[in-house]
Design an enzyme around this catalytic site. Structure first.
Site, PDB file in Angstrom:
ATOM      1  NE  ARG A  51     -44.823   8.556  29.884  1.00  5.14           N
ATOM      2  CZ  ARG A  51     -46.069   8.435  30.296  1.00  5.14           C
ATOM      3  NH1 ARG A  51     -46.958   7.898  29.507  1.00  5.14           N
ATOM      4  NH2 ARG A  51     -46.446   8.870  31.469  1.00  5.14           N
ATOM      5  CG  HIS A 180     -39.342 -15.431  37.236  1.00  6.32           C
ATOM      6  ND1 HIS A 180     -40.621 -14.999  37.376  1.00  6.32           N
ATOM      7  CD2 HIS A 180     -38.911 -15.701  38.490  1.00  6.32           C
ATOM      8  CE1 HIS A 180     -40.957 -15.022  38.650  1.00  6.32           C
ATOM      9  NE2 HIS A 180     -39.935 -15.440  39.366  1.00  6.32           N
ATOM     10  CE  LYS A 184     -38.283 -19.086  40.743  1.00 10.94           C
ATOM     11  NZ  LYS A 184     -37.675 -18.120  41.629  1.00 10.94           N
ATOM     12  CG  HIS A 242     -44.789 -18.399  38.108  1.00 11.34           C
ATOM     13  ND1 HIS A 242     -44.158 -17.990  36.964  1.00 11.34           N
ATOM     14  CD2 HIS A 242     -44.935 -17.269  38.857  1.00 11.34           C
ATOM     15  CE1 HIS A 242     -43.941 -16.687  37.013  1.00 11.34           C
ATOM     16  NE2 HIS A 242     -44.408 -16.221  38.159  1.00 11.34           N
TER      17      HIS A 242
END
Ligand code: BG6
Length: 491
Positions: A51, A180, A184, A242
């Site tokens: 923004r 994520h 790894k 995770h």
């Protein structure tokens, strides 16, 4: 041994939330590293969108600062950074109005045929508005993908709603839901260990494995994210995504190939086989904790409530769960999961504990025979250790010793260990969804987590205090010790 780098064709990455924390800490450094490795080809562009008003030049300045702050010593090279920032552009857009969209379109039209990825590094409340603007401004091409970050919902219903909203604009093949942890190195190594070796798979079942432990311990506290975290808690923040993803990779059947659908189909079956945790058993199968003041990373630290600045909260910063998988391979093998903030150390590992030998041929003087363990360390010091019994070297009779076959990646390989985002960001461009969560997976994970949340609420399960800098509340130790087992102590 040197890494094999396959350059990718030029692409445009549009990062919504381009001036935010994730872009600054992870996305820009990851893309810089991929350039350094020679993977980005010209005229690849990275377009920051958010923004605030900012010129292209100001955004490049922001990126230089981000790299200075977040690259490791010796990784910031002036020439390379200048080459990198020359790829950066910026557009001020508003998700809720037309501001900036024509400018973004004009910029993207310069690279109409390139792969185009939109990374939504913004809160989920904006996923719908941004998707809709991308569609109504004609920005979706055949080569377009969208990347979304967690949290994908805060329960099954909201996750479904988000998936529906994004699904109205993009097909499932265009949607990349990032976890994520799947990027790894050791997590991918888990698949290599299991499926590129003949050694483990025959033993990978309830006949030979006693139990599995998955620990993701963090030493950090709230890190200024109180607003989000206090509404989420460790179960939503870490377990639903995770830890459950790690559990799936340990427990899934061998997929027919590394193809995205093959892998995700197998993970989904695991999720659907998780034994439900409900009001009837939540008390014995789960532990919630919250840290109080203590010491961590060498100094005194505040408790959770003090970090909230006087707030009252029943949010868990630690959770331990005894999970079970109701299928032929895993019946009777507990998967102990635990994660928490402000714990003793930052350590993430998966421990596969094998059953003891059925009968010892050695006399008492040989010493205790400890069962085999396979320990996969995700962080720090990535590596794999296989614990075995050997004969203590030297004369003096047969004495046995428990030792590890140690495969530390840092010692074995010279290359730096890439951050998870490096791999994942480029998998999006390469159109490889194997390490991303499919819609039904996310929803199946919530289906298992939702009843736990309900059980906690209904039974009024309070958080157990633990001192910052420890391994969590004593109830978490009891959770595993009740079964005659102990949490693995890292060495
Ligand atoms: C994020 C959580 O998904 O993962 C954070 O929201 C957590 O609370 C982080 O700190 C941990 O990631 P890593 O890669 O540092 O283990």
């Amino acid at each position: 041994m040197s890494q094999i780098i396959i350059p990718v064709d030029p692409f445009d990455y549009v990062v919504f939330g381009g001036t935010g924390d994730l872009a600054e800490r992870k996305l820009l450094p990851a893309l810089y590293h991929r350039q350094m490795a020679g993977q980005l080809t010209d005229p690849t562009r990275i377009i920051g969108a958010s923004r605030s008003e900012m010129s292209h030049e100001e955004y490049r300045g922001f990126a230089r600062d981000a790299l200075k702050q977040h690259l490791k010593a010796g990784e910031y090279h002036d020439d390379e950074v200048e080459r990198f920032v020359a790829r950066l552009f910026y557009v001020a857009v508003d998700a809720k109005s037309d501001r900036g969209w024509p400018e973004l379109k004009a910029l993207l039209d310069e690279g109409k045929d390139r792969v185009r990825a939109f990374y939504l590094a913004v809160g989920p409340a904006l996923f719908g508005d941004i998707s809709e603007k991308i569609r109504s401004n004609g920005l979706v091409t055949d080569e377009t993908r969208i990347v979304v970050e967690k949290p994908i919902g805060r329960d099954l219903e909201s996750a479904r709603a988000l998936n529906r909203t994004i699904g109205e604009v993009f097909s499932e093949e265009q949607i990349y839901r990032i976890d994520h942890y799947l990027g790894k190195e050791t997590v991918q190594n888990l698949m290599a260990l299991r499926f590129a070796n003949a050694l483990y798979e025959p033993l990978w079942n309830s006949a030979h494995i006693d139990h599995v432990q998955i620990t993701v311990a963090e030493s950090v506290g709230l890190e200024g994210r109180a607003g989000y975290y206090d509404k989420a808690g460790a179960l939503r923040d870490m377990v639903q995504n995770h830890l459950v993803q790690l559990l799936c990779l340990v427990a899934m059947e061998p997929p027919a190939s590394m193809d995205a659908e093959a892998v995700r189909d197998e993970k989904l079956k695991v999720l659907r086989s998780l034994r439900p945790i409900t009001e009837a058993n939540a008390d014995t199968l789960t532990v919630r904790g919250q840290y109080k003041a203590g010491a961590s990373a060498g100094g005194p630290v505040k408790g959770y409530l003090e970090e909230l600045e006087g707030g009252v909260s029943n949010t868990e910063t630690f959770v331990a769960i005894k999970a079970e998988i109701n299928n032929w391979r895993w019946a009777g093998v507990p998967f102990y999961l635990r994660t928490g903030k402000r714990m003793s150390e930052r350590i993430s590992e998966i421990v596969v504990a094998f059953k003891p030998i059925p009968h010892s041929i050695f006399g008492p003087s040989a010493g205790r025979i400890t069962a085999n363990k396979l320990v996969m360390r995700l962080q720090p010091d990535e590596g794999v250790k296989q614990w075995i019994m050997i004969k203590d070297p030297g004369p003096g009779g047969m004495r046995l010793k428990h030792v590890s076959l140690d495969m530390s990646f840092a010692d074995r390989f010279e290359e730096r260990n890439p951050d998870a985002y490096e791999r994942l960001l480029l998998d999006v461009i390469r159109c490889n969804q194997t390490l991303f969560m499919r819609r039904d997976e996310v929803e199946a994970a919530w289906k298992w987590v939702d009843p736990i949340l309900t059980a906690w609420a209904e039974t009024g399960q309070t958080v157990q205090p633990y001192t910052a800098g420890t391994w969590g509340p004593s109830q978490a130790i009891a959770l595993i010790e009740r079964d005659g087992r102990t949490w693995h102590e890292s060495d």
